[in-house]
Design a protein around this motif. Structure first.
Motif, PDB file in Angstrom:
ATOM      1  N   TYR A  17       0.862  -1.175   0.000  1.00 44.22           N
ATOM      2  CA  TYR A  17       0.000   0.000   0.000  1.00 44.22           C
ATOM      3  C   TYR A  17       0.899   1.225   0.000  1.00 44.22           C
ATOM      4  O   TYR A  17       1.402   1.648   1.035  1.00 44.22           O
ATOM      5  N   SER A  18       1.143   1.750  -1.186  1.00 44.76           N
ATOM      6  CA  SER A  18       2.077   2.865  -1.306  1.00 44.76           C
ATOM      7  C   SER A  18       1.428   4.100  -1.889  1.00 44.76           C
ATOM      8  O   SER A  18       2.115   5.003  -2.327  1.00 44.76           O
ATOM      9  N   GLU A  19       0.069   4.159  -1.919  1.00 44.38           N
ATOM     10  CA  GLU A  19      -0.558   5.334  -2.478  1.00 44.38           C
ATOM     11  C   GLU A  19      -0.211   6.546  -1.623  1.00 44.38           C
ATOM     12  O   GLU A  19      -0.179   6.474  -0.405  1.00 44.38           O
ATOM     13  N   PRO A  20       0.075   7.688  -2.242  1.00 42.20           N
ATOM     14  CA  PRO A  20       0.505   8.862  -1.481  1.00 42.20           C
ATOM     15  C   PRO A  20      -0.624   9.396  -0.619  1.00 42.20           C
ATOM     16  O   PRO A  20      -1.793   9.338  -0.988  1.00 42.20           O
ATOM     17  N   LEU A  21      -0.240   9.910   0.525  1.00 38.16           N
ATOM     18  CA  LEU A  21      -1.216  10.544   1.399  1.00 38.16           C
ATOM     19  C   LEU A  21      -1.526  11.940   0.876  1.00 38.16           C
ATOM     20  O   LEU A  21      -0.670  12.621   0.319  1.00 38.16           O
ATOM     21  N   ALA A  22      -2.768  12.354   1.040  1.00 42.05           N
ATOM     22  CA  ALA A  22      -3.139  13.700   0.631  1.00 42.05           C
ATOM     23  C   ALA A  22      -2.399  14.722   1.490  1.00 42.05           C
ATOM     24  O   ALA A  22      -2.256  14.537   2.700  1.00 42.05           O
ATOM     25  N   PRO A  23      -1.893  15.790   0.890  1.00 40.97           N
ATOM     26  CA  PRO A  23      -1.162  16.777   1.677  1.00 40.97           C
ATOM     27  C   PRO A  23      -2.079  17.465   2.678  1.00 40.97           C
ATOM     28  O   PRO A  23      -3.252  17.716   2.396  1.00 40.97           O
ATOM     29  N   THR A  24      -1.590  17.733   3.858  1.00 46.26           N
ATOM     30  CA  THR A  24      -2.354  18.426   4.875  1.00 46.26           C
ATOM     31  C   THR A  24      -1.635  19.702   5.267  1.00 46.26           C
ATOM     32  O   THR A  24      -0.446  19.877   5.003  1.00 46.26           O
ATOM     33  N   ALA A  25      -2.368  20.596   5.940  1.00 48.26           N
ATOM     34  CA  ALA A  25      -1.793  21.888   6.298  1.00 48.26           C
ATOM     35  C   ALA A  25      -0.905  21.801   7.516  1.00 48.26           C
ATOM     36  O   ALA A  25      -0.212  22.757   7.843  1.00 48.26           O
ATOM     37  N   ILE A  26      -0.924  20.649   8.189  1.00 45.74           N
ATOM     38  CA  ILE A  26      -0.201  20.560   9.451  1.00 45.74           C
ATOM     39  C   ILE A  26       0.331  19.147   9.669  1.00 45.74           C
ATOM     40  O   ILE A  26      -0.249  18.172   9.169  1.00 45.74           O
ATOM     41  N   ALA A  27       1.430  19.039  10.385  1.00 46.04           N
ATOM     42  CA  ALA A  27       1.992  17.748  10.768  1.00 46.04           C
ATOM     43  C   ALA A  27       2.355  17.814  12.247  1.00 46.04           C
ATOM     44  O   ALA A  27       2.925  18.796  12.715  1.00 46.04           O
ATOM     45  N   LEU A  28       1.993  16.760  12.972  1.00 45.86           N
ATOM     46  CA  LEU A  28       2.336  16.681  14.391  1.00 45.86           C
ATOM     47  C   LEU A  28       3.602  15.840  14.515  1.00 45.86           C
ATOM     48  O   LEU A  28       3.575  14.634  14.264  1.00 45.86           O
ATOM     49  N   ILE A  29       4.708  16.473  14.874  1.00 43.66           N
ATOM     50  CA  ILE A  29       5.988  15.777  14.924  1.00 43.66           C
ATOM     51  C   ILE A  29       6.060  14.826  16.110  1.00 43.66           C
ATOM     52  O   ILE A  29       6.540  13.699  16.012  1.00 43.66           O
ATOM     53  N   GLY A  30       5.548  15.271  17.265  1.00 39.25           N
ATOM     54  CA  GLY A  30       5.583  14.433  18.456  1.00 39.25           C
ATOM     55  C   GLY A  30       5.575  15.266  19.712  1.00 39.25           C
ATOM     56  O   GLY A  30       5.440  16.499  19.673  1.00 39.25           O
ATOM     57  N   ASN A  31       5.701  14.591  20.848  1.00 38.40           N
ATOM     58  CA  ASN A  31       5.805  15.306  22.113  1.00 38.40           C
ATOM     59  C   ASN A  31       6.873  14.655  22.975  1.00 38.40           C
ATOM     60  O   ASN A  31       7.115  13.450  22.884  1.00 38.40           O
ATOM     61  N   ALA A  32       7.528  15.459  23.790  1.00 34.01           N
ATOM     62  CA  ALA A  32       8.591  14.968  24.667  1.00 34.01           C
ATOM     63  C   ALA A  32       8.567  15.759  25.969  1.00 34.01           C
ATOM     64  O   ALA A  32       8.371  16.982  25.954  1.00 34.01           O
ATOM     65  N   PRO A  33       8.756  15.081  27.117  1.00 39.65           N
ATOM     66  CA  PRO A  33       8.853  13.618  27.204  1.00 39.65           C
ATOM     67  C   PRO A  33       7.502  12.949  27.008  1.00 39.65           C
ATOM     68  O   PRO A  33       6.463  13.573  27.172  1.00 39.65           O
ATOM     69  N   ASN A  34       7.538  11.679  26.689  1.00 39.01           N
ATOM     70  CA  ASN A  34       6.330  10.862  26.553  1.00 39.01           C
ATOM     71  C   ASN A  34       6.706   9.406  26.841  1.00 39.01           C
ATOM     72  O   ASN A  34       7.401   8.791  26.029  1.00 39.01           O
ATOM     73  N   PRO A  35       6.361   8.878  28.005  1.00 42.58           N
ATOM     74  CA  PRO A  35       5.439   9.399  29.014  1.00 42.58           C
ATOM     75  C   PRO A  35       6.009  10.637  29.735  1.00 42.58           C
ATOM     76  O   PRO A  35       7.204  10.853  29.774  1.00 42.58           O
ATOM     77  N   PHE A  36       5.084  11.436  30.321  1.00 40.98           N
ATOM     78  CA  PHE A  36       5.469  12.650  31.028  1.00 40.98           C
ATOM     79  C   PHE A  36       4.763  12.686  32.377  1.00 40.98           C
ATOM     80  O   PHE A  36       3.836  11.923  32.631  1.00 40.98           O
TER      81      PHE A  36
END
Length: 331
Positions: free
Chosen positions: A241-260
């Motif tokens: 399954y390699s169909e491209p994802l539709a572009p979005t206006a935002i990307a969530l990179i992550g959070n740190a620390p996690n767990p917090f």
């Protein structure tokens, strides 16, 4: 911990932003979320129409949400627009006929989509699994008009196994077929590994489809266990399954620390100049905090979530910009 089932009780406990706060029919499905550390019920809701609705399986999907599989006799199950089967297979409400019910919830337990699956005679779901956001669903059908797509065989007799694959949005059936022989064929579990689908169950058929290298080629009792492996190729599914994802206006990179413990920093990226709304929810879907941030230029940004006054548990961060949004689970 997430549990599902069905209840005839009018006072089943309801918690949080429930999808349905009261039982509509004689029996209603339910989904309940319990914090495994404290045993506290964080969310609980009825779900169904005005007849009988039962959930038999729930699983957490890779997007952090939940998929529920059940069966319903209700003509007015809360289906969403654009799904692959918006109404029950048997249209006469005087007939007590089961169809599968498939429900997809967001990480905040919001209803994303809900659909029937079945024909006009009676069909009961038993299990589901997820692979690359697709849902693989099995059960057994008495209906001769069960929805099919690229089927491996037609209806045989009595109750046939069914194998159905639907897309992540609940809009399309990607594959659907009967499977079995001349008597009762009942599946109990389905799994996907690599590019193979594994189906187990029981059969009373004397001519259940077997391969030349079968461990046993003759039924020994009234009901024998059966185990079948299907390749993606024979189901007409792509092996990747390699169909491209539709572009979005935002990307969530992550959070740190996690767990917090007391606070965590959420890092996100805007891909165009836009206003941003960041929201935090507990595991029961209750809104804890929401901030509307000023218009941000494209690039990487951060936001600190303070949780010193909150009990330990699972929380969700949702960031929305323009028409797009992303959600991340935090612990």
């Amino acid at each position: 911990m997430v549990v599902c089932g069905y209840t005839a009780s009018a006072n089943y406990p309801v918690r949080g932003a429930a999808l349905q706060s009261t039982r509509r029919g004689a029996e209603a499905g339910f989904i309940t979320v319990i914090d495994s550390a404290s045993g506290v019920m964080q969310y609980s809701s009825y779900f169904g129409g005005s007849y009988n609705d039962l959930f038999v399986r729930v699983l957490q999907t890779t997007d952090g949400g939940y998929a529920l599989l059940g069966k319903t006799t209700s003509m007015d199950m809360p289906v969403t627009t654009g799904v692959f089967q918006p109404s029950r297979g048997e249209k006469d409400s005087s007939y007590f006929v089961w169809n599968y019910s498939i429900v997809k919830l967001s990480p905040m337990l919001e209803l994303l989509w809900c659909s029937y699956l079945g024909g006009s005679w009676g069909d009961e779901a038993t299990d589901l699994c997820e692979y690359n956001s697709r849902l693989f669903v099995t059960g057994y059908a008495l209906s001769k008009d069960f929805p099919l797509r690229h089927p491996l065989m037609s209806y045989q007799d009595k109750e046939d196994m069914t194998l159905t694959v639907v897309d992540a949005e609940g809009r399309n059936i990607l594959f659907s077929s009967y499977w079995g022989g001349d008597n009762f064929d009942i599946p109990d579990a389905i799994a996907v590994r690599g590019t193979s689908v594994y189906l187990s169950g029981a059969t009373a058929s004397s001519n259940y489809p077997l391969t030349s290298d079968a461990l046993k080629s003759v039924r020994a009792g009234n009901n024998d266990a059966v185990f079948t492996i299907f390749s993606f190729e024979e189901l007409g599914l792509p092996t990747t399954y390699s169909e491209p994802l539709a572009p979005t206006a935002i990307a969530l990179i992550g959070n740190a620390p996690n767990p917090f413990v007391s606070s965590t920093e959420i890092v996100y990226e805007t891909r165009s100049a836009s206003a941003v709304v960041i929201s935090f929810f507990d595991a029961g879907g209750r809104l804890i905090e929401q901030r509307a941030l000023p218009r941000l230029e494209p690039g990487r940004h951060s936001y600190t979530f303070h949780a010193s006054s909150l009990p330990p548990g699972i929380y969700y961060c949702r960031i929305a910009a323009g028409a797009g949004s992303v959600t991340r689970k935090m612990v």
